[in-house]
Design an enzyme around this catalytic site. Sequence first.
Site, mmCIF file in Angstrom:
data_model
loop_
_atom_site.group_PDB
_atom_site.id
_atom_site.type_symbol
_atom_site.label_atom_id
_atom_site.label_comp_id
_atom_site.label_asym_id
_atom_site.label_seq_id
_atom_site.Cartn_x
_atom_site.Cartn_y
_atom_site.Cartn_z
ATOM 1 N N GLU A 126 47.618 30.473 48.865
ATOM 2 C CA GLU A 126 48.778 31.285 49.241
ATOM 3 C C GLU A 126 49.613 30.543 50.279
ATOM 4 O O GLU A 126 49.189 30.370 51.425
ATOM 5 C CB GLU A 126 48.338 32.645 49.807
ATOM 6 C CG GLU A 126 49.548 33.519 50.129
ATOM 7 C CD GLU A 126 49.191 34.890 50.689
ATOM 8 O OE1 GLU A 126 48.030 35.308 50.552
ATOM 9 O OE2 GLU A 126 50.076 35.520 51.275
ATOM 10 N N LYS A 169 29.635 45.220 49.410
ATOM 11 C CA LYS A 169 30.743 44.793 48.535
ATOM 12 C C LYS A 169 31.536 45.955 47.932
ATOM 13 O O LYS A 169 32.045 45.853 46.812
ATOM 14 C CB LYS A 169 30.216 43.868 47.422
ATOM 15 C CG LYS A 169 29.487 42.650 47.972
ATOM 16 C CD LYS A 169 28.860 41.779 46.933
ATOM 17 C CE LYS A 169 28.093 40.654 47.609
ATOM 18 N NZ LYS A 169 27.348 39.812 46.708
ATOM 19 N N ASP A 193 29.962 34.715 51.112
ATOM 20 C CA ASP A 193 30.061 35.419 49.833
ATOM 21 C C ASP A 193 31.452 36.069 49.770
ATOM 22 O O ASP A 193 31.741 37.008 50.521
ATOM 23 C CB ASP A 193 28.965 36.493 49.773
ATOM 24 C CG ASP A 193 28.893 37.153 48.408
ATOM 25 O OD1 ASP A 193 29.923 37.164 47.705
ATOM 26 O OD2 ASP A 193 27.812 37.668 48.060
ATOM 27 N N HIS A 241 58.628 33.463 52.829
ATOM 28 C CA HIS A 241 57.875 33.428 51.574
ATOM 29 C C HIS A 241 58.685 32.777 50.467
ATOM 30 O O HIS A 241 58.143 32.092 49.614
ATOM 31 C CB HIS A 241 57.410 34.832 51.170
ATOM 32 C CG HIS A 241 56.058 35.149 51.732
ATOM 33 N ND1 HIS A 241 54.939 35.218 50.954
ATOM 34 C CD2 HIS A 241 55.662 35.369 53.001
ATOM 35 C CE1 HIS A 241 53.887 35.489 51.718
ATOM 36 N NE2 HIS A 241 54.318 35.591 52.966
#
Length: 580
Positions: free
Chosen positions: A260, A392, A468, A566
């Site tokens: 990004e 998660k 993770d 951006h």
Amino acid sequence: MDVRRGSSLKPSFKNHVSDDNKMFEAKDKKVVDGSVPLSLGISNGVFFTVFFSVTYFLLTRWREKIRNSTPLHVVTMSEIAAIFLFVASFIYLIGFFGMSFVNPTPYSDDEEEEEIEGDVNEIVRKEDTRVTSCGAALDCESDVVVKHVIKKDLEHLPTETVLTEEDEEVIKAVVSGKTPSYSLESKLGDCKRAAFIRRVALERITGKSLDGLPLEGFDYESILGQCCEMPVGYVQIPVGIAGPMLLDGQEFTVPMATTEGCLVASTNRGCKAIYVSGGATSVLLKDGMTRAPVVRFGTAKRAADLKFFLEEPLNFDTLASVFNKSSRFGRLQRIQCAIAGKNLYVRFTCSTGDAMGMNMVSKGVQNVLDYLQADFPDMDVIGISGNYCSDKKPAAVNWIEGRGKSVVCEAIIKEEIVKKVLKTTVASLVELNMLKNLTGSAMAGALGGFNAHASNIVSAVFLATGQDPAQNVESSHCITMMEAVNDGKDLHVSVTMPSIEVGTVGGGTQLASQSACLNLLGVKGANKELAGSNARQLAKVVAAAVLAGELSLMSAISAGQLVKSHMKYNRSTRDLASKA
Ligand code: ADP
């Protein structure tokens, strides 16, 4: 100079090798430019002369016979000889246009001998040339290829050119389903070759190319049995750095793996604002990984019996000693229970040293469940994880109770830094934070999402350091607070993150690239002096990087720069150009 084996004039090794190389070069040149050796040159000359002479002779004789009205089939001895020579030279000259005429076969014996004495790299290079010259066809089974493909070639050549006969057989077995793809590592005993074969088989089965997904340059042994099954390559993610981040008086350079645009640049700007304002301060509030099995009883009363037993302080030491049996680092801290009818959810919390700790806590929980079975034989263990952990998934239990490391990190940004570096004002930042991160998130019914983009920074640092990535869900829980302090001149900014789940041992942290990023932060591996302090430091760095990211993005929004920057850094023009 005679450089053959056994020659009495054998030169020193150094000269010998370099002379050999010259010979290789000279010979290669001959073969490559197609020039003809001397003996062949003479014989070509002779046959050309003979061919044109006898042709001229026969044509002259033919013209005379026509003029004298002599029948053409009446031939003299000289004409018979001329016809014989014509046919012979014609056959020879036909061969001139075929490869056999300039076949370098006479050189092959010498070549064998010179290769034995020649430079090893040169030999490898020559073998490479032969392999490649076989063509890119996967089905190529020529003896030359099969014999000369050596393991070393795998590192240098495109996948489709490096197939031995054995490889080909295994690939066919995988394609036909005779050999399961997952068994290749154990069957071949070579993880790299297994990945290569699986990849070629996959391309054949799907008819889709994996070009662009690299295979070379990765240690496939290092992921076996712990990080990834059935590998066919690896994905590349660029790593940028933000910093220096001044945190608790120490400087850190924060690695961020992301695609990004703007993210690293923006975090870097936040680091600068914090640095020049005197740095950030962090506090670790809690450190404990959780696992919550679900067990079922015949009645809610029996479930409640177990709840009271587990929560009774007098029983804690016994349960802890059972839990702690399986690890030097896993130490039981707490047991919390929640009942749903006849079902009991038991949330165990334990310290896990420098490991993120999921394996460790699960082993301890299993010990306790086995132990409880004696006193509660009617307990039915439905699952080692009953989602009350909660791993998660967004869950209030993590947001409220914490999971992994709970950290608060703060900084005071001076008024002039807010203006010069962040290009905004304290008042507009405070207002934006209240309306966006607090009120706006409340309106959206957010769960732990009272921030601008904590997950952006958490994910990038997680990927770079081998965490993770799925635990980004709860690790990104964060409330960002902004207040005007020092008579309203300066900005107090803080991030409170209750469930940062990180480790510096186990899982992806031991892989070469991820381990290098941990090393950059000074938290690689297990801390030998104080177990757990590397992982705790990493959690603080994550929080500080989030603080920097929050500051910078909030400033960009309040200054109205977000869309502009951006457009500049985060927009691919490639696709747009092709669509235009
Ligand atoms: P996790 O529990 O995060 O899934 P692993 O079980 O893969 O992690 O890795 C933890 C392993 O590392 C355990 O076997 C543990 O004994 C070992 N280990 C070595 N040093 C440490 C340390 N300082 N902290 C935690 N674990 C350590």
